[in-house]
Write a protein that holds these residues in place. Structure first.
Motif: not given
Length: 409
Positions: A23, A50, A57, A87, A90-91
């Motif tokens: 991050v 970000q 995130e 968020a 994505r992760h």
């Protein structure tokens, strides 16, 4: 960290260590122009930088990192109007977890498309986040997925609190931290940090006057949240979080509300002065500095620009409306003789006064003008409102019957 256990500074520091490198540690800088304009020292924390253009995130990643192998294999579900969704998408994808995101049907297209692009399955359900949350809980029950709550989760709160760690490290001179509040996860996380490291710093949350849920929670008001359409849909939360409101109450946080017009103006300020794009929810902190000047006068204030995911069409409308409200784009109605050369003579007067004509529309039928006359509406670009007045005066002095068209934006 069970929900009933208090969240401590060490939890936020653990979150910072866990998410480091995955991050962005975003910059925060003093804006001299905003400071002069708003009467306080304005420090902007650029969370729009970000990867998914939002602070979300931080908390989403830290929560995902707590899952067991069995929970990761089962997959996760999140409910969000956009930023938390992106968020988690994505992760979760980066960590190899299947993710389903439930979003209200009213979510801006740009956020829906981006969430899908980041690898998550997207379901559109209901008109509000509260309605979408019902579908999220259904997926937890029927598919055994883990719900990644957008704000009322201790790990999410600890992750969001890393914003506060960075601000205090970079700007120990702060008097106030001012940031948007929806469910309250960001400000709650920051409160954990300030209470431990800098209790002298005041915490000010900002909501729109259509969704003052946290303000109502902290004042124990039973008055219902008005609701309705808002350009700050990212913080359009009808019910504040239980854990977050308890933390903010303990910290003595203050919550202010701002108008929709104020949010528009703040988005334009970020664009024109800082040259950055802010979504409506991300700009409410700056809007508060404009609408509650006495509250911040002379103080050193950190404003968290929480996100930049705004629908391009909405941004275009906001920019044009900003030009209209500031007098840099005006519309006037002029009565002309309906004969060759009349329009060219009028445009010459406007040009000599420094006005730039961007649009012309004739109206011969739907008008009460004499039959041998025509009503012409012109959109004119000017430098500012005084210059607009000068252009109008020049046309009137040339003998034309001119009327500014009332604002309808």
């Amino acid at each position: 960290m069970p929900a009933e256990r208090p969240i401590h500074l060490d939890d936020v520091r653990a979150a910072a260590a866990a998410i480091e490198g995955a991050v962005v540690r975003t910059p925060s800088t003093v804006s001299q122009t905003l400071s002069e304009l708003l009467g306080c020292t304005v420090i902007v924390k650029f969370e729009n930088l970000q990867f998914v253009a939002s602070f979300k995130e931080r908390g989403a990643l830290y929560r995902l990192l707590q899952l067991t192998d069995h929970e990761r294999a089962a997959g996760v579900v999140a409910v969000s109007a956009g930023n938390h969704a992106q968020a988690v998408a994505r992760h979760a994808t980066r960590l190899g977890m299947p993710a389903t995101i439930v979003m209200p049907a009213t979510t801006p297209f740009v956020k829906v498309a981006r969430t899908r692009h980041l690898g998550a399955k997207v379901e559109l359900y209901g008109e509000t986040v509260a309605e979408a949350m019902m579908r999220g809980h259904e997926l937890v029950t029927t598919e055994g997925r883990i719900l990644i709550h957008p704000f009322d989760d201790p790990f999410v709160i600890a992750g969001q609190g890393t914003v506060g760690l960075e601000l205090i490290e970079d700007h120990p001179e702060l008097d106030i931290i001012c940031c948007p509040v929806g469910g309250g996860g960001l400000l709650a996380g920051i409160s954990v940090v300030t209470r431990a490291l800098a209790p002298q710093i005041e915490l000010v949350g900002v909501q729109t006057d259509r969704y003052p849920s946290m303000q109502r929670a902290l004042t124990h008001s039973r008055e219902p949240v008005p609701g309705g359409p808002t350009m700050a849909e990212g913080i359009a939360v009808a019910t504040a979080g239980a854990l977050t409101s308890a933390l903010l109450s303990e910290a003595g946080a203050d919550v202010l509300t701002v108008s929709e017009r104020g949010v528009e103006e703040a988005v334009n300020l970020f664009l024109e002065i800082e040259k950055v794009v802010a979504e409506g929810a991300g700009a409410v902190g700056l809007a508060a500095l404009g609408e509650h000047r006495e509250r911040f006068a002379g103080k050193v204030v950190a404003v968290v620009l929480t996100g930049g995911n705004i629908d391009p069409r909405l941004l275009a409308s906001v920019v044009l409306r900003g030009l209209v409200h500031s007098g840099r784009l005006i519309r006037v109605r002029v009565l002309l003789d309906d004969r060759p050369g009349s329009l060219s003579l009028l445009t010459r007067v406007i040009g000599e006064a420094g006005g730039n004509i961007v649009e012309v529309a004739h109206q011969r039928l739907f008008t009460d003008a004499p039959i041998r006359s025509t009503s012409v509406e012109l959109s004119i670009e000017t430098m500012d409102r005084p210059h607009a007045d000068t252009v109008i005066a020049a046309v009137a002095s040339a003998g034309y019957d001119i009327d500014p068209v009332p604002l309808d934006v």
